[in-house]
Design an enzyme around this catalytic site. Structure first.
Site, short mmCIF file in Angstrom:
data_model
loop_
_atom_site.label_atom_id
_atom_site.label_comp_id
_atom_site.label_asym_id
_atom_site.label_seq_id
_atom_site.Cartn_x
_atom_site.Cartn_y
_atom_site.Cartn_z
N ASN A 295 3.26 1.99 7.38
CA ASN A 295 3.59 1.00 8.42
C ASN A 295 3.33 -0.42 7.94
O ASN A 295 2.48 -0.65 7.09
CB ASN A 295 2.76 1.25 9.67
N SER B 277 0.00 4.26 2.78
CA SER B 277 0.35 4.23 4.19
C SER B 277 1.80 3.79 4.31
O SER B 277 2.42 3.42 3.31
CB SER B 277 -0.58 3.27 4.97
N TYR C 285 -7.94 3.54 9.11
CA TYR C 285 -8.16 3.57 7.68
C TYR C 285 -9.63 3.92 7.42
O TYR C 285 -10.46 3.89 8.34
CB TYR C 285 -7.86 2.21 7.04
N TRP D 225 1.98 -3.97 9.41
CA TRP D 225 1.32 -4.61 10.55
C TRP D 225 0.74 -5.95 10.14
O TRP D 225 0.33 -6.15 9.00
CB TRP D 225 0.24 -3.72 11.17
N ASP E 17 -1.91 5.73 -5.40
CA ASP E 17 -2.22 4.94 -4.22
C ASP E 17 -2.60 3.51 -4.61
O ASP E 17 -3.69 3.26 -5.10
CB ASP E 17 -3.37 5.61 -3.46
N ASP F 220 0.81 -1.21 0.00
CA ASP F 220 0.00 0.00 0.00
C ASP F 220 0.85 1.27 0.00
O ASP F 220 1.46 1.60 1.01
CB ASP F 220 -0.91 -0.02 1.23
N THR G 97 -5.96 1.82 -3.09
CA THR G 97 -7.31 2.27 -3.45
C THR G 97 -7.68 1.68 -4.79
O THR G 97 -6.97 1.88 -5.78
CB THR G 97 -7.38 3.82 -3.50
#
Length: 490
Positions: A116, A114, A155, A118, A298, A111, A301
């Protein structure tokens, strides 16, 4: 990392950093595999609607429906750097990484919206979503290091929270050492419960990284794991092919593009943001971005998100059906002529709605009358979030009328056309359906980037969902209104 640029690939997301070619060594390829579609996956996609008013609106809800077959996994393992990824409805592409020693495998979204990384934690006990996905077990990794600092990410389709940990992360055929990531202990959203991916690997800038942690991509570059500081996406739009595409870390694959790339500077670190010019429908200007708009490349999306004023014009031209806006029709009926008169009197468009009493004016744009403005965290001053439906409708109507006046249309024609546009306002969830048999008569939609027009044909901007007689066609355009100074934003 020096000057960053965005490259526009044919039917791809973005190439990050200016580069025309990359050597074979120092390149990590991640293959994208296709998936079949079932009814559960379609329902899951609809459950995961986004809040189109938020800049972080994600379309992670377009989900795959089953696991990769054993043959695909075996083939991917044999190829080393190629990891089999999944594709659902030509709308979402995601795949595998590994964390820890020995490696624990997870499926993630790559992505660019963003920053990070996780994955679910083995200590996630209270969220049902965690029981449907692979969970990281710190006690089983020889390279795990404790951090423990709390973290949360919000999000548009859901939120996660947990704490930071540190471990090795394998991406393709390379291992990133001492990588901070979030062990998610809470995943309350239905989006993550029905998702077939476990987590998200952010490829944005450090500036938007929660906890100011160093993103995976930064460490790949600093640890000299890639030949060149560039990564690129190729998304395969042919549903019958076995390969869904690939993400290449360290270069660009010349087999997946024709002609030369167009490079534009990144204008704002955080997202991969760049300047964009006019948007054309069937070769005619919409007028809204003629003086410039901002855009974000992006990969998280699925749809093309843009200002309601333009998305509605596109929907009208392609025959997309959304939700009828009574507020829009009320504005046209009660204030349409007055708005026209003000525009003909050369009143600044940003002041028109305050002049008719539907908005107030904060010095830059309209703000809902009687609604307190929020404080923009970034610039520290009044931002003017549009929270009134009537103010929103008026602002949108002004844009439409201003464009029609520029085309020398008569007042009667303009008012009639605006009423038609009211019928095409996107639905609250952002999706608008179209007649699948009408693709041949739909116009091309062009975006001006770097002084060049990039044209999308109907078969490229319409999503086909389902198979055979159950096929549905959805407009690839969704509305998202970001007010100044950040917006308008695509």
């Amino acid at each position: 990392m020096g000057t960053r640029r965005v490259a526009l690939l044919l039917l791809a997301a973005a190439v990050l950093q200016a580069l025309l070619a990359a050597p074979a060594e120092g390149v990590i390829r991640i293959e994208l595999k296709k998936r079949s579609v079932d009814e559960i996956g379609r329902i899951a996609g609809r459950l995961a609607g986004e809040d189109s008013q938020r800049l972080l609106a994600r379309r992670h809800g377009f989900l795959s429906n089953d696991a990769t077959g054993a043959a695909s996994k075996a083939a991917a393992a044999a190829e080393g750097d190629i990891v089999a990824l999944k594709n659902y409805l030509n709308a979402q592409y995601y795949g595998e990484i590994a964390i820890g020693t020995p490696p624990q495998t997870f499926t993630v979204i790559f992505d660019t919206g963003s920053s990070n990384l996780w994955v679910p934690s083995s200590k996630c006990h209270l969220s049902i979503a965690c029981y449907f996905h692979s969970r990281y077990k710190a006690g089983q990794s020889n390279t795990y290091k404790k951090n423990g600092k709390s973290a949360s990410i919000h999000y548009g389709t859901g939120a996660i929270s947990g704490y930071f940990s540190l471990d090795s992360v394998k991406v393709g055929g390379v291992v990133v050492k001492n990588q901070d990531f979030i062990e998610a202990t809470r995943e309350p959203s239905i989006t993550f419960m029905v998702a077939k991916f476990d987590g998200i690997l952010g490829l944005g800038f450090k500036e938007i990284s929660v906890g100011n942690t160093v993103p995976v991509w930064y460490n790949m570059v600093s640890q000299r794991l890639v030949g060149d500081p560039v990564f690129s996406f190729w998304f395969n739009r042919h549903a019958d092919d076995g390969q869904g595409g690939e993400i290449v870390f360290g270069g660009i694959d010349p087999n997946h593009h024709r002609g030369n790339h167009t490079y534009v500077p990144v204008t704002r670190k955080g997202y991969w943001q760049f300047d964009m010019g006019d948007v054309l429908i069937g070769g005619k200007s919409t007028g809204f971005c003629a003086s410039g708009c901002a855009a974000i490349a992006d990969s998280g999306t699925s749809l093309l998100a843009g200002p309601t004023a333009i998305i509605t014009q596109i929907n009208e031209k392609i025959g997309a059906t959304g939700v009828v806006s009574q507020e829009c029709k009320a504005v046209v009926s009660q204030y349409g002529q007055k708005i026209l008169d003000l525009l003909l009197a050369e009143t600044h468009p940003a002041k028109v709605c305050s002049s008719v009493g539907l908005c107030t004016f904060d010095g830059t744009h309209g703000v809902s009358a009687g609604i307190q403005s929020v404080v923009d965290d970034e610039v520290g001053k009044s931002n003017g979030v549009f929270s009134s439906a009537m103010c929103n409708a008026c602002e949108t109507t002004v844009v439409w009328m201003h464009t029609q006046l520029a085309q020398n249309q008569t007042q009667d024609v303009i008012l009639q056309y605006i009423n038609q546009l009211c019928e095409r306002l996107p639905s609250p969830m952002g999706e608008s359906s179209v007649n699948c048999s009408s693709l041949g008569s739909m116009p091309d939609i062009a975006f001006t980037i770097g002084g060049k027009k990039f044209v999308l044909k109907p078969e490229q901007y319409i999503l086909k969902v389902g198979e055979g007689t159950a096929t549905q066609c959805i407009s690839g355009f969704t509305a998202m209104d970001i007010p100044p100074p950040r917006g308008p934003l695509w």
